[in-house]
Design a protein around this motif. Sequence first.
Motif, PDB file in Angstrom:
ATOM      1  N   VAL A  69       0.832  -1.212   0.000  1.00 57.09           N
ATOM      2  CA  VAL A  69       0.000   0.000   0.000  1.00 57.09           C
ATOM      3  C   VAL A  69       0.863   1.257   0.000  1.00 57.09           C
ATOM      4  O   VAL A  69       0.363   2.360   0.269  1.00 57.09           O
ATOM      5  CB  VAL A  69      -0.985   0.020   1.191  1.00 57.09           C
ATOM      6  CG1 VAL A  69      -1.958  -1.119   1.089  1.00 57.09           C
ATOM      7  CG2 VAL A  69      -0.235  -0.025   2.522  1.00 57.09           C
ATOM      8  N   LEU A 120      -5.092   5.698   7.648  1.00 59.19           N
ATOM      9  CA  LEU A 120      -5.789   4.439   7.879  1.00 59.19           C
ATOM     10  C   LEU A 120      -6.806   4.575   9.014  1.00 59.19           C
ATOM     11  O   LEU A 120      -7.923   4.072   8.917  1.00 59.19           O
ATOM     12  CB  LEU A 120      -4.786   3.331   8.193  1.00 59.19           C
ATOM     13  CG  LEU A 120      -3.958   2.814   7.015  1.00 59.19           C
ATOM     14  CD1 LEU A 120      -2.806   1.959   7.508  1.00 59.19           C
ATOM     15  CD2 LEU A 120      -4.834   2.011   6.049  1.00 59.19           C
ATOM     16  N   HIS A 130      -9.873   6.381   7.690  1.00 61.13           N
ATOM     17  CA  HIS A 130     -10.395   5.890   6.409  1.00 61.13           C
ATOM     18  C   HIS A 130     -10.112   6.886   5.277  1.00 61.13           C
ATOM     19  O   HIS A 130     -10.955   7.110   4.409  1.00 61.13           O
ATOM     20  CB  HIS A 130     -11.897   5.613   6.489  1.00 61.13           C
ATOM     21  CG  HIS A 130     -12.262   4.532   7.460  1.00 61.13           C
ATOM     22  ND1 HIS A 130     -12.020   3.192   7.224  1.00 61.13           N
ATOM     23  CD2 HIS A 130     -12.838   4.600   8.692  1.00 61.13           C
ATOM     24  CE1 HIS A 130     -12.447   2.481   8.256  1.00 61.13           C
ATOM     25  NE2 HIS A 130     -12.936   3.309   9.155  1.00 61.13           N
ATOM     26  N   ALA A 178      -7.069   6.568   3.530  1.00 59.35           N
ATOM     27  CA  ALA A 178      -5.896   6.013   2.852  1.00 59.35           C
ATOM     28  C   ALA A 178      -6.190   5.579   1.426  1.00 59.35           C
ATOM     29  O   ALA A 178      -5.270   5.260   0.671  1.00 59.35           O
ATOM     30  CB  ALA A 178      -5.343   4.818   3.641  1.00 59.35           C
ATOM     31  N   VAL A 191      -7.783   2.831   0.646  1.00 57.80           N
ATOM     32  CA  VAL A 191      -7.824   1.370   0.565  1.00 57.80           C
ATOM     33  C   VAL A 191      -9.256   0.928   0.263  1.00 57.80           C
ATOM     34  O   VAL A 191     -10.223   1.507   0.746  1.00 57.80           O
ATOM     35  CB  VAL A 191      -7.339   0.744   1.885  1.00 57.80           C
ATOM     36  CG1 VAL A 191      -7.376  -0.784   1.807  1.00 57.80           C
ATOM     37  CG2 VAL A 191      -5.913   1.213   2.198  1.00 57.80           C
ATOM     38  N   PRO A 226      -3.656   8.240  -1.769  1.00 59.48           N
ATOM     39  CA  PRO A 226      -4.057   8.407  -0.372  1.00 59.48           C
ATOM     40  C   PRO A 226      -4.264   9.883  -0.025  1.00 59.48           C
ATOM     41  O   PRO A 226      -3.638  10.775  -0.600  1.00 59.48           O
ATOM     42  CB  PRO A 226      -2.871   7.830   0.412  1.00 59.48           C
ATOM     43  CG  PRO A 226      -2.157   6.947  -0.557  1.00 59.48           C
ATOM     44  CD  PRO A 226      -2.338   7.578  -1.894  1.00 59.48           C
ATOM     45  N   SER A 251     -13.016   1.654   4.914  1.00 61.24           N
ATOM     46  CA  SER A 251     -12.264   0.479   4.495  1.00 61.24           C
ATOM     47  C   SER A 251     -12.155  -0.536   5.615  1.00 61.24           C
ATOM     48  O   SER A 251     -11.551  -0.264   6.662  1.00 61.24           O
ATOM     49  CB  SER A 251     -10.858   0.869   4.033  1.00 61.24           C
ATOM     50  OG  SER A 251     -10.077  -0.286   3.779  1.00 61.24           O
ATOM     51  N   GLY A 275      -8.510  -1.835   5.623  1.00 57.32           N
ATOM     52  CA  GLY A 275      -7.634  -0.844   6.244  1.00 57.32           C
ATOM     53  C   GLY A 275      -7.440  -1.108   7.724  1.00 57.32           C
ATOM     54  O   GLY A 275      -6.346  -0.902   8.272  1.00 57.32           O
TER      55      GLY A 275
END
Length: 461
Positions: free
Chosen positions: A103, A111, A114, A116, A118, A151, A158, A161
Amino acid sequence: MTTSLDRLLPATERALLYRLATAQAEGRAPSIAAGVAREGEVVWTGVHPPHDADGTEGPGNDTQYRVGSITKTFTAILVMRLRDEGLLDLQDPLEKHLPGTGVGEVTVFQLLGHGAGVRAETPPPWWERTPGSLRPELADVLGEEPLLGPPGQRHHYSNPGYALLGSLVEAVRGESWEDVLRREILEPLGLTRTSVRPQAPAATGWAVHPWADAVLPEPLEDLGVMAPAGQLWSTVGDLCRFGVFLAEGDDRVLSAASVQEMRTPSVPAEDGEVTYGLGVQIVRGGGRTFVGHAGSLPGFLAVVWVSVADGVAAAAVANATSGPAIGPLGAELVEIVATAEPRIPGPWRPLPEVDQDLLALAGPWYWGPQPLGLRLLADGGLELQPLRGGGRGSRFTAAGDGTWTGLDGYYTGETLRVVRREDGSVLHLDLGSFVLTRAPYDPDAGVPGGVDPDGWRGLEN
């Protein structure tokens, strides 16, 4: 006359029970349990229906339900503990502590909030209804292209995540997420009925047919690597106590300041009312701010909300995949108590001692022509607020070097400084380069750009 805060008025309890029963009947859930805590103590719990259809005893107040994504808040707390111990920084790239995930340079902060980029879910098969053993490694839950975009550009919820964050905890601690969770959160907070796997009595999860009063049992799976995103089981009593922690903190687990940091929005509000902090959801509505998290897994729904301003937390859980509006129910339980029995303010008392130098700063100040008021607070801090109309205001705390640091509002993190003349008298206040004077544009206070020597005047028609 004084009233006890460890119990609710009968009319309030009746209103809570009515709302719970309505939610169960209208949501067509096999059962719903709920609880409320006030000023740090659980003051009410209830479950509906009290008995199964055949008359046998059904789920009770001590029955565990699966709480799904409320697990994410627990995982976030473990990450914040690592930060507070100096073992990582929230701006660290994940790769620094957990290399090889694919990632790239997404940060721990991204992360947690939320942000990021992902993906929301794992590659097939549907992870909530299949054994975690099908996805034994992080690569199995991330897939070949785990990022949807760069990101830090947008909020995108996620689940994988939080699997990454759980693995981060394991990598830094050198222990399993489950063991760290038990030792660092569950045991210190006394959450004896919260566990990674169900402990009797535990409710059975059901799906309710959308067009008939029929039910279907849902599979019960161990989520494996995805456990930090949604594995936990709990009771309404434990969830209410956890809500109290989200309001007050507990130095055995996480300081009040760090919990407040978690409650601070990390992303823009999606619709003006809903946003996300660090592992917590933030919802504004009806003049209140609710902080906590909702959760779901096949067969179960759950929520815990706390209104910090009201000192009230509420939790609700149901053993149904869908149907009951659990999130609004939790908020309404808070509102019932906060409205019917509003928080009793603490008594005003004079300060035990007064810093005379600070007292000399209290009173009116002017940012140009705008009047502001500077107050001394009971906790030793300062508060600067506009005296009329809208405008910028903040609370400040002493930085230890004679300056003050903004705690909230526009001036969060900014420095308030007292600028003095050679004789020690106050020339002006400097707030992030803005000059505040005792009189509007005081010509003798060192206002940048100077003040017209002819001073204030009228205008001829």
